[in-house]
Design a protein around this motif. Structure first.
Motif, PDB file in Angstrom:
ATOM      1  N   PHE A  37       0.833  -1.210   0.000  1.00 36.85           N
ATOM      2  CA  PHE A  37       0.000   0.000   0.000  1.00 36.85           C
ATOM      3  C   PHE A  37       0.868   1.262   0.000  1.00 36.85           C
ATOM      4  O   PHE A  37       0.685   2.169  -0.822  1.00 36.85           O
ATOM      5  CB  PHE A  37      -0.915   0.006   1.226  1.00 36.85           C
ATOM      6  N   TYR A  38       1.799   1.341   0.922  1.00 44.30           N
ATOM      7  CA  TYR A  38       2.566   2.589   1.061  1.00 44.30           C
ATOM      8  C   TYR A  38       3.497   2.837  -0.121  1.00 44.30           C
ATOM      9  O   TYR A  38       3.785   3.986  -0.473  1.00 44.30           O
ATOM     10  CB  TYR A  38       3.326   2.599   2.393  1.00 44.30           C
ATOM     11  N   THR A  39       3.930   1.778  -0.763  1.00 42.96           N
ATOM     12  CA  THR A  39       4.814   1.982  -1.938  1.00 42.96           C
ATOM     13  C   THR A  39       4.005   2.121  -3.214  1.00 42.96           C
ATOM     14  O   THR A  39       4.186   3.080  -3.962  1.00 42.96           O
ATOM     15  CB  THR A  39       5.823   0.828  -2.080  1.00 42.96           C
ATOM     16  N   GLU A  40       3.063   1.215  -3.470  1.00 41.42           N
ATOM     17  CA  GLU A  40       2.373   1.239  -4.769  1.00 41.42           C
ATOM     18  C   GLU A  40       1.233   2.249  -4.821  1.00 41.42           C
ATOM     19  O   GLU A  40       0.961   2.810  -5.875  1.00 41.42           O
ATOM     20  CB  GLU A  40       1.842  -0.170  -5.085  1.00 41.42           C
TER      21      GLU A  40
ATOM     22  N   ILE B 224      -5.067   7.887  -6.182  1.00 36.80           N
ATOM     23  CA  ILE B 224      -5.065   6.859  -5.129  1.00 36.80           C
ATOM     24  C   ILE B 224      -6.192   5.866  -5.374  1.00 36.80           C
ATOM     25  O   ILE B 224      -6.014   4.648  -5.262  1.00 36.80           O
ATOM     26  CB  ILE B 224      -5.167   7.519  -3.742  1.00 36.80           C
ATOM     27  N   LYS B 225      -7.352   6.371  -5.772  1.00 39.41           N
ATOM     28  CA  LYS B 225      -8.469   5.467  -6.096  1.00 39.41           C
ATOM     29  C   LYS B 225      -8.098   4.586  -7.290  1.00 39.41           C
ATOM     30  O   LYS B 225      -8.352   3.384  -7.312  1.00 39.41           O
ATOM     31  CB  LYS B 225      -9.724   6.272  -6.402  1.00 39.41           C
ATOM     32  N   ALA B 226      -7.470   5.197  -8.277  1.00 43.80           N
ATOM     33  CA  ALA B 226      -7.099   4.458  -9.491  1.00 43.80           C
ATOM     34  C   ALA B 226      -6.112   3.334  -9.152  1.00 43.80           C
ATOM     35  O   ALA B 226      -6.075   2.305  -9.824  1.00 43.80           O
ATOM     36  CB  ALA B 226      -6.496   5.404 -10.518  1.00 43.80           C
TER      37      ALA B 226
ATOM     38  N   GLY C  45      -6.255   1.679  -6.422  1.00 42.13           N
ATOM     39  CA  GLY C  45      -6.916   0.729  -5.520  1.00 42.13           C
ATOM     40  C   GLY C  45      -6.975   1.161  -4.078  1.00 42.13           C
ATOM     41  O   GLY C  45      -7.402   0.394  -3.209  1.00 42.13           O
ATOM     42  N   GLY C  46      -6.602   2.426  -3.782  1.00 44.24           N
ATOM     43  CA  GLY C  46      -6.658   2.918  -2.405  1.00 44.24           C
ATOM     44  C   GLY C  46      -8.056   3.350  -2.020  1.00 44.24           C
ATOM     45  O   GLY C  46      -8.926   3.554  -2.872  1.00 44.24           O
ATOM     46  N   VAL C  47      -8.280   3.490  -0.702  1.00 42.14           N
ATOM     47  CA  VAL C  47      -9.595   3.860  -0.168  1.00 42.14           C
ATOM     48  C   VAL C  47      -9.542   5.297   0.336  1.00 42.14           C
ATOM     49  O   VAL C  47      -8.796   5.609   1.280  1.00 42.14           O
ATOM     50  CB  VAL C  47     -10.008   2.914   0.979  1.00 42.14           C
ATOM     51  N   VAL C  48     -10.328   6.171  -0.280  1.00 41.27           N
ATOM     52  CA  VAL C  48     -10.452   7.565   0.169  1.00 41.27           C
ATOM     53  C   VAL C  48     -11.653   7.620   1.103  1.00 41.27           C
ATOM     54  O   VAL C  48     -12.775   7.293   0.708  1.00 41.27           O
ATOM     55  CB  VAL C  48     -10.647   8.524  -1.023  1.00 41.27           C
ATOM     56  N   THR C  49     -11.412   7.997   2.357  1.00 38.30           N
ATOM     57  CA  THR C  49     -12.525   8.016   3.324  1.00 38.30           C
ATOM     58  C   THR C  49     -13.134   9.408   3.467  1.00 38.30           C
ATOM     59  O   THR C  49     -14.206   9.554   4.032  1.00 38.30           O
ATOM     60  CB  THR C  49     -12.033   7.549   4.710  1.00 38.30           C
ATOM     61  N   ARG C  50     -12.382  10.427   2.994  1.00 35.20           N
ATOM     62  CA  ARG C  50     -12.893  11.790   3.042  1.00 35.20           C
ATOM     63  C   ARG C  50     -12.381  12.514   1.815  1.00 35.20           C
ATOM     64  O   ARG C  50     -11.179  12.704   1.669  1.00 35.20           O
ATOM     65  CB  ARG C  50     -12.407  12.463   4.336  1.00 35.20           C
ATOM     66  N   GLU C  51     -13.295  12.878   0.924  1.00 36.67           N
ATOM     67  CA  GLU C  51     -12.896  13.489  -0.337  1.00 36.67           C
ATOM     68  C   GLU C  51     -12.199  14.829  -0.117  1.00 36.67           C
ATOM     69  O   GLU C  51     -12.350  15.455   0.937  1.00 36.67           O
ATOM     70  CB  GLU C  51     -14.125  13.682  -1.236  1.00 36.67           C
ATOM     71  N   ALA C  52     -11.447  15.257  -1.113  1.00 29.58           N
ATOM     72  CA  ALA C  52     -10.707  16.520  -1.004  1.00 29.58           C
ATOM     73  C   ALA C  52     -11.660  17.716  -0.911  1.00 29.58           C
ATOM     74  O   ALA C  52     -12.708  17.748  -1.553  1.00 29.58           O
ATOM     75  CB  ALA C  52      -9.793  16.663  -2.203  1.00 29.58           C
ATOM     76  N   GLY C  53     -11.251  18.664  -0.100  1.00 30.60           N
ATOM     77  CA  GLY C  53     -12.018  19.899   0.062  1.00 30.60           C
ATOM     78  C   GLY C  53     -11.523  20.643   1.272  1.00 30.60           C
ATOM     79  O   GLY C  53     -10.734  20.111   2.059  1.00 30.60           O
ATOM     80  N   PRO C  54     -12.000  21.874   1.436  1.00 34.10           N
ATOM     81  CA  PRO C  54     -11.568  22.648   2.606  1.00 34.10           C
ATOM     82  C   PRO C  54     -11.940  21.935   3.912  1.00 34.10           C
ATOM     83  O   PRO C  54     -13.027  21.352   4.015  1.00 34.10           O
ATOM     84  CB  PRO C  54     -12.344  23.952   2.470  1.00 34.10           C
ATOM     85  N   MET C  55     -11.060  21.980   4.881  1.00 34.38           N
ATOM     86  CA  MET C  55     -11.340  21.314   6.151  1.00 34.38           C
ATOM     87  C   MET C  55     -12.513  22.005   6.844  1.00 34.38           C
ATOM     88  O   MET C  55     -12.763  23.203   6.621  1.00 34.38           O
ATOM     89  CB  MET C  55     -10.112  21.357   7.063  1.00 34.38           C
ATOM     90  N   LYS C  56     -13.226  21.274   7.666  1.00 34.88           N
ATOM     91  CA  LYS C  56     -14.321  21.877   8.442  1.00 34.88           C
ATOM     92  C   LYS C  56     -13.724  22.946   9.350  1.00 34.88           C
ATOM     93  O   LYS C  56     -12.646  22.756   9.931  1.00 34.88           O
ATOM     94  CB  LYS C  56     -15.026  20.810   9.290  1.00 34.88           C
TER      95      LYS C  56
END
Ligand SMILES: C[C@@H](O)C(=O)SC[C@H](NC(=O)CC[C@H](N)C(=O)O)C(=O)NCC(=O)O
Ligand code: NI
Length: 128
Positions: A19-22, A89-91, A93-104
């Motif tokens: 995961f961390y390398t690929e 990262i999705k491409a 095979g990684g899992v994005v748990t919070r999409e990109a955007g300004p932080m709350k």
């Protein structure tokens, strides 16, 4: 003084290194077995340890999972473009748990991905 590493206990070392390398593009810097202690350490990162902080992955032989608890937050990575990084990262095979955007409650553009053990990794977009 300087920060040398952050240590994460992982249930499957090869899975984590993959995961961390690929997916995140890090390098495996060194890997050492400690048979007397029945554990293996693998150091990964974007720079040599003499140049910057790295992550120490610890695998205790025979231990396949851990309770991460409520205290752990994240390890943060700087990216040029958090939106593009999430797509890549999705491409891969990684899992994005919070999409990109300004932080709350703020303006910093962030995203979160999780590693195979559930540890969160924050992507912080470099401010232009
Ligand atoms: C600046 C960047 O490095 C951050 O980590 S801020 C991210 C932000 N953190 C918090 O809100 C901390 C307080 C929270 N109650 C906690 O304990 O985690 C965050 O996680 N924002 C969530 C979001 O979706 O923006
Ligand atoms: Ni953070």
């Amino acid at each position: 003084m300087r920060i040398l590493h952050t240590m994460l206990r992982v249930g499957d070392l090869d899975r984590s290194i993959k995961f961390y390398t690929e997916v995140l593009g890090m390098r495996l810097l060194r890997r050492n077995d400690y048979p007397d202690g029945k554990f293996t350490l693998a150091f990964i990162g974007y720079q040599d340890e003499s140049e910057g902080a790295v992550i120490e992955l610890t695998h205790n032989w025979g231990v396949e999972s851990y309770e991460l608890g409520t205290g752990y937050g994240h390890i943060a990575l700087e990216v040029e473009d958090a939106y593009a990084a999430c797509a890549e990262i999705k491409a891969r095979g990684g899992v994005v748990t919070r999409e990109a955007g300004p932080m709350k409650h703020g303006t910093t553009v962030i995203a979160f991905v999780q590693d195979p053990d559930g540890y969160k990794v924050e992507l912080i977009q470099r401010k232009s």
